[in-house]
Design an enzyme around this catalytic site. Sequence first.
Site, PDB file in Angstrom:
ATOM      1  N   HIS A 280       0.978  -1.107  -0.059  1.00 42.30           N
ATOM      2  CA  HIS A 280       0.091   0.039   0.233  1.00 42.30           C
ATOM      3  C   HIS A 280       0.763   1.354  -0.083  1.00 42.30           C
ATOM      4  CE1 HIS A 280      -4.100   1.828   1.617  1.00 42.30           C
ATOM      5  NE2 HIS A 280      -3.574   2.555   0.953  1.00 42.30           N
TER       6      HIS A 280
ATOM      7  N   LEU B   5       2.309   6.613  -4.972  1.00 45.25           N
ATOM      8  CA  LEU B   5       3.152   7.365  -5.718  1.00 45.25           C
ATOM      9  C   LEU B   5       2.742   8.546  -6.360  1.00 45.25           C
ATOM     10  CD1 LEU B   5       5.197   4.020  -7.235  1.00 45.25           C
ATOM     11  CD2 LEU B   5       5.590   5.252  -4.997  1.00 45.25           C
ATOM     12  N   ARG B   6       1.635   8.860  -6.461  1.00 44.33           N
ATOM     13  CA  ARG B   6       1.461  10.319  -6.886  1.00 44.33           C
ATOM     14  C   ARG B   6       1.356  10.525  -8.142  1.00 44.33           C
ATOM     15  NH1 ARG B   6      -2.318   9.903  -2.744  1.00 44.33           N
ATOM     16  NH2 ARG B   6      -1.419  10.777  -0.678  1.00 44.33           N
TER      17      ARG B   6
ATOM     18  N   ASN C 148      -5.025   5.683  -7.094  1.00 46.11           N
ATOM     19  CA  ASN C 148      -5.960   7.087  -7.187  1.00 46.11           C
ATOM     20  C   ASN C 148      -5.032   8.304  -7.434  1.00 46.11           C
ATOM     21  OD1 ASN C 148      -4.015   6.861  -4.696  1.00 46.11           O
ATOM     22  ND2 ASN C 148      -5.403   7.781  -3.623  1.00 46.11           N
TER      23      ASN C 148
ATOM     24  N   ASP D 230      -8.927   2.412  -3.415  1.00 46.55           N
ATOM     25  CA  ASP D 230      -8.422   2.907  -2.120  1.00 46.55           C
ATOM     26  C   ASP D 230      -8.319   4.460  -1.966  1.00 46.55           C
ATOM     27  OD1 ASP D 230      -6.935   3.262   0.442  1.00 46.55           O
ATOM     28  OD2 ASP D 230      -5.357   4.096  -0.738  1.00 46.55           O
TER      29      ASP D 230
ATOM     30  N   HIS E 184     -10.803  -0.495   1.015  1.00 48.07           N
ATOM     31  CA  HIS E 184     -10.704   0.528   2.004  1.00 48.07           C
ATOM     32  C   HIS E 184     -11.983   0.713   2.710  1.00 48.07           C
ATOM     33  CE1 HIS E 184      -9.978   5.037   2.905  1.00 48.07           C
ATOM     34  NE2 HIS E 184     -11.113   4.984   3.280  1.00 48.07           N
TER      35      HIS E 184
ATOM     36  N   HIS F  24      -5.630  -1.085   5.863  1.00 46.78           N
ATOM     37  CA  HIS F  24      -5.349  -0.230   7.003  1.00 46.78           C
ATOM     38  C   HIS F  24      -6.470  -0.567   8.167  1.00 46.78           C
ATOM     39  CE1 HIS F  24      -7.923   2.158   4.778  1.00 46.78           C
ATOM     40  NE2 HIS F  24      -7.049   2.562   3.865  1.00 46.78           N
TER      41      HIS F  24
ATOM     42  N   ASP G  42       0.744   2.418   3.749  1.00 45.21           N
ATOM     43  CA  ASP G  42      -0.129   3.542   3.423  1.00 45.21           C
ATOM     44  C   ASP G  42       0.870   4.932   3.288  1.00 45.21           C
ATOM     45  OD1 ASP G  42      -2.269   4.684   2.354  1.00 45.21           O
ATOM     46  OD2 ASP G  42      -3.461   4.657   4.330  1.00 45.21           O
TER      47      ASP G  42
ATOM     48  N   HIS H 226       2.396  14.322   0.730  1.00 41.15           N
ATOM     49  CA  HIS H 226       1.739  15.457   0.214  1.00 41.15           C
ATOM     50  C   HIS H 226       2.473  16.620   0.274  1.00 41.15           C
ATOM     51  CE1 HIS H 226      -2.610  13.767   0.221  1.00 41.15           C
ATOM     52  NE2 HIS H 226      -2.236  13.332   1.425  1.00 41.15           N
TER      53      HIS H 226
END
Lengths: 341, 407
Positions: free
Chosen positions: B24, B27-28, B58, B116, B143, B196, B285, B289
């Site tokens: 989990h 990597l954006r 996501n 997720d 999730h 999670h 997870d 950011h």
Amino acid sequence: MKVTWSRRHVLETDDWSREEIEHVLDTANGMLEVLSRPIRRAPPLRGRTVILFFAEASTRTRVSFELAAKALSADVVNITATGSSVEKGESLLDTARTLEALGGDVLVIRHGSSGAPYFVAQRVGAAVINAGDGAHAHPTQGLLDAYTLRAKLGDLAGKRIVVVGDVLHSRVARSDINALVPLGARVTLSGPPTLLPAAWRCGDLPSGVGYEPDVDRALDGADGVIALRLQRERQEAGLLPSIREYARTWGLTEPRVATMRPGAPVMHPGPMNEGVEIDAAVAHGARSLIEEQVTNGVAVRMALLYLLIAGGEPRLIVGAEPPTSIAGGEPPATPLPTGVV
Amino acid sequence: MTTFDRRALEAAGYLVVPGFIDLHVHLREPGFEDSETIASGARAALRGGFTTVCAMPNTEPAIDSPGLIAELVARAKAANAARVLPVATITRGRKGKELADLVELAAAGAVAFSDDGSPVDDARLFRSALEYARAADRPVLEHPQDLALSARGVMHEGRVSADLGLPGIPAAAEEAAIARDLALAKLSGARLHLQHVSTARSVELVRRAKADGLAVTCEVTPHHLALTDAWVAGDRTVAWEGRPSPRATPFDASTKVNPPLRTEGDVRALWDALADGTIDAIATDHAPHASVKKDVEYDLAAFGISGLETALPLLLGGVDAGWAALDTVIAALTTGPARVLGIDVPDDDWTVVDRAATWIVTAAGLASKGKNTPLLGRELRGRVVMSVVGGDVRYEGDLRAAPLAVR
């Protein structure tokens, strides 16, 4: 009595000692005297700047701070959500940087997000006073309520004060607890179960605080009551069946307040919904201290502004020395040990 | 660059274990490269000892087509850091309305499916997803969160949220969703993996489902094993520390994570569930950011903790405190997640740990672009000094000082 003031900010009184709170209330006594003079002005904060940053609508609290600052001869700058760049989506970080660049000795902040004053206090050099943040705290209201109750009831040790209404969303309720309990009072919360924080409703409460859902039982023999404002949105959010039922079940009526001890006062932080959380006859009746709260609010805020800027030398205001002796000067270089003697 | 010599490293006192697999991570990339890129995230993984990471879909666009999977795999290969296994969305665009092409996505290399960040709220659609995933022989990584119950919550609903006046996310928001998911897993016979898990009752539900023979697995994060909701109020005491640490300022958005940091009782129950095998895997997870998403009011801040590089020392703290055996923790970082995915632990992937090394977490010291961790400024004990992928030493830290004797 020698009390040393060591607070840089007034964010919440949750970690304040009894002595610190009493010191503020005692200082406010002197301020009330200033307010009773024909010319309601003393000079100790001349040349100092107080910035009022209100990112959430408020008239009463803002005006109270403004009068307090002006009564001590400070310059006052108002920044409100309407008319500042906050409306244009300026971030709080950017606002904090701008306020820091503008300078100012005290920054009074009202904000819709719990914790916002802590965020700002970390990023500016000014002393920060929390004038209400989200559902978290409103420490100057807590202190003025404590002042008002102490003025009426004397020593608050062992006194039982009922706080009734929307505790979940109320910063006033939290700050009342954090100002009254250190003074020895017990606080009984009352109100609909959906408007109490779940943990508190289930018995995990701050020390000195209890929950009694039945307002009649809560008020029976109490030493005073503080009604909280009920926002009409709570019904739409599914937290209440109806405002009407709330008023019938938890509203302060004359028969209800009559079950308190003789003369036990009724208070409300305002603005009131008369006929919802409090009946007009109670709000304007003999037990009501609601107007005193407003006056005392100015005095308590003067005390805090004074203590934050001048570090606290009570004689400068109320003593025999001419107050002009410090006008425009540096704050007295008193040593600042941690804690209070 | 040195070569990997297991015996020499062990002789020098290092702990040498199979490379960690993280089920989990975020990597954006594509879409949020200011927060992380595949390259920076895969490098951060190696620093944390993770030689394989599962990338959550996501992103923007969400990974819901075979072409996007191919692109992700190509970029990860070019980064030449940790292995990156692509996870595809369950629903098209992650919108929870219609299924993505799950069979084709599996054929294109998706190792699992997950929306997720959001649960699949529609139970009928989620049932279909489970049945399709079974046909594609892939697990569904769910999730679990009841969105109506969690509402506008920003932290765990409990005594701390009550005192701070922050809207809470009740434990029941997770538990109710897990109860639903387990019922649907039973209907479909699919491999359901719960992401999670964070509450005592969540792991109890999983424990019972496993006893009933369901093909259910679950993961826990290092932060849920170490930190509590008191951190939101400024407490900085790790769960197993006897003495309180100096307090920090309350309302620090680095403590804002979903699911939220829970209570000490939950933390204890999670360790127990790890020890008895109810929890199959430890997954970070990792949710990096950019500072603009975190350096804001608490209620406006993004959820997530940057976790790849601090995971192991946190876990070793729990081991040192006697809350779980070292072998249990290592298994939950290696064979456990491999079993969830239905893969073998790669033969020649290794992680080398200096258990005695102490280091201070700093923004500059993190390889991840996400500096959002409440552990900044904190001294941690235990550090990954080498990560080996397919026999290739891809990360080498400070190997000069011989470590002290391993405890």
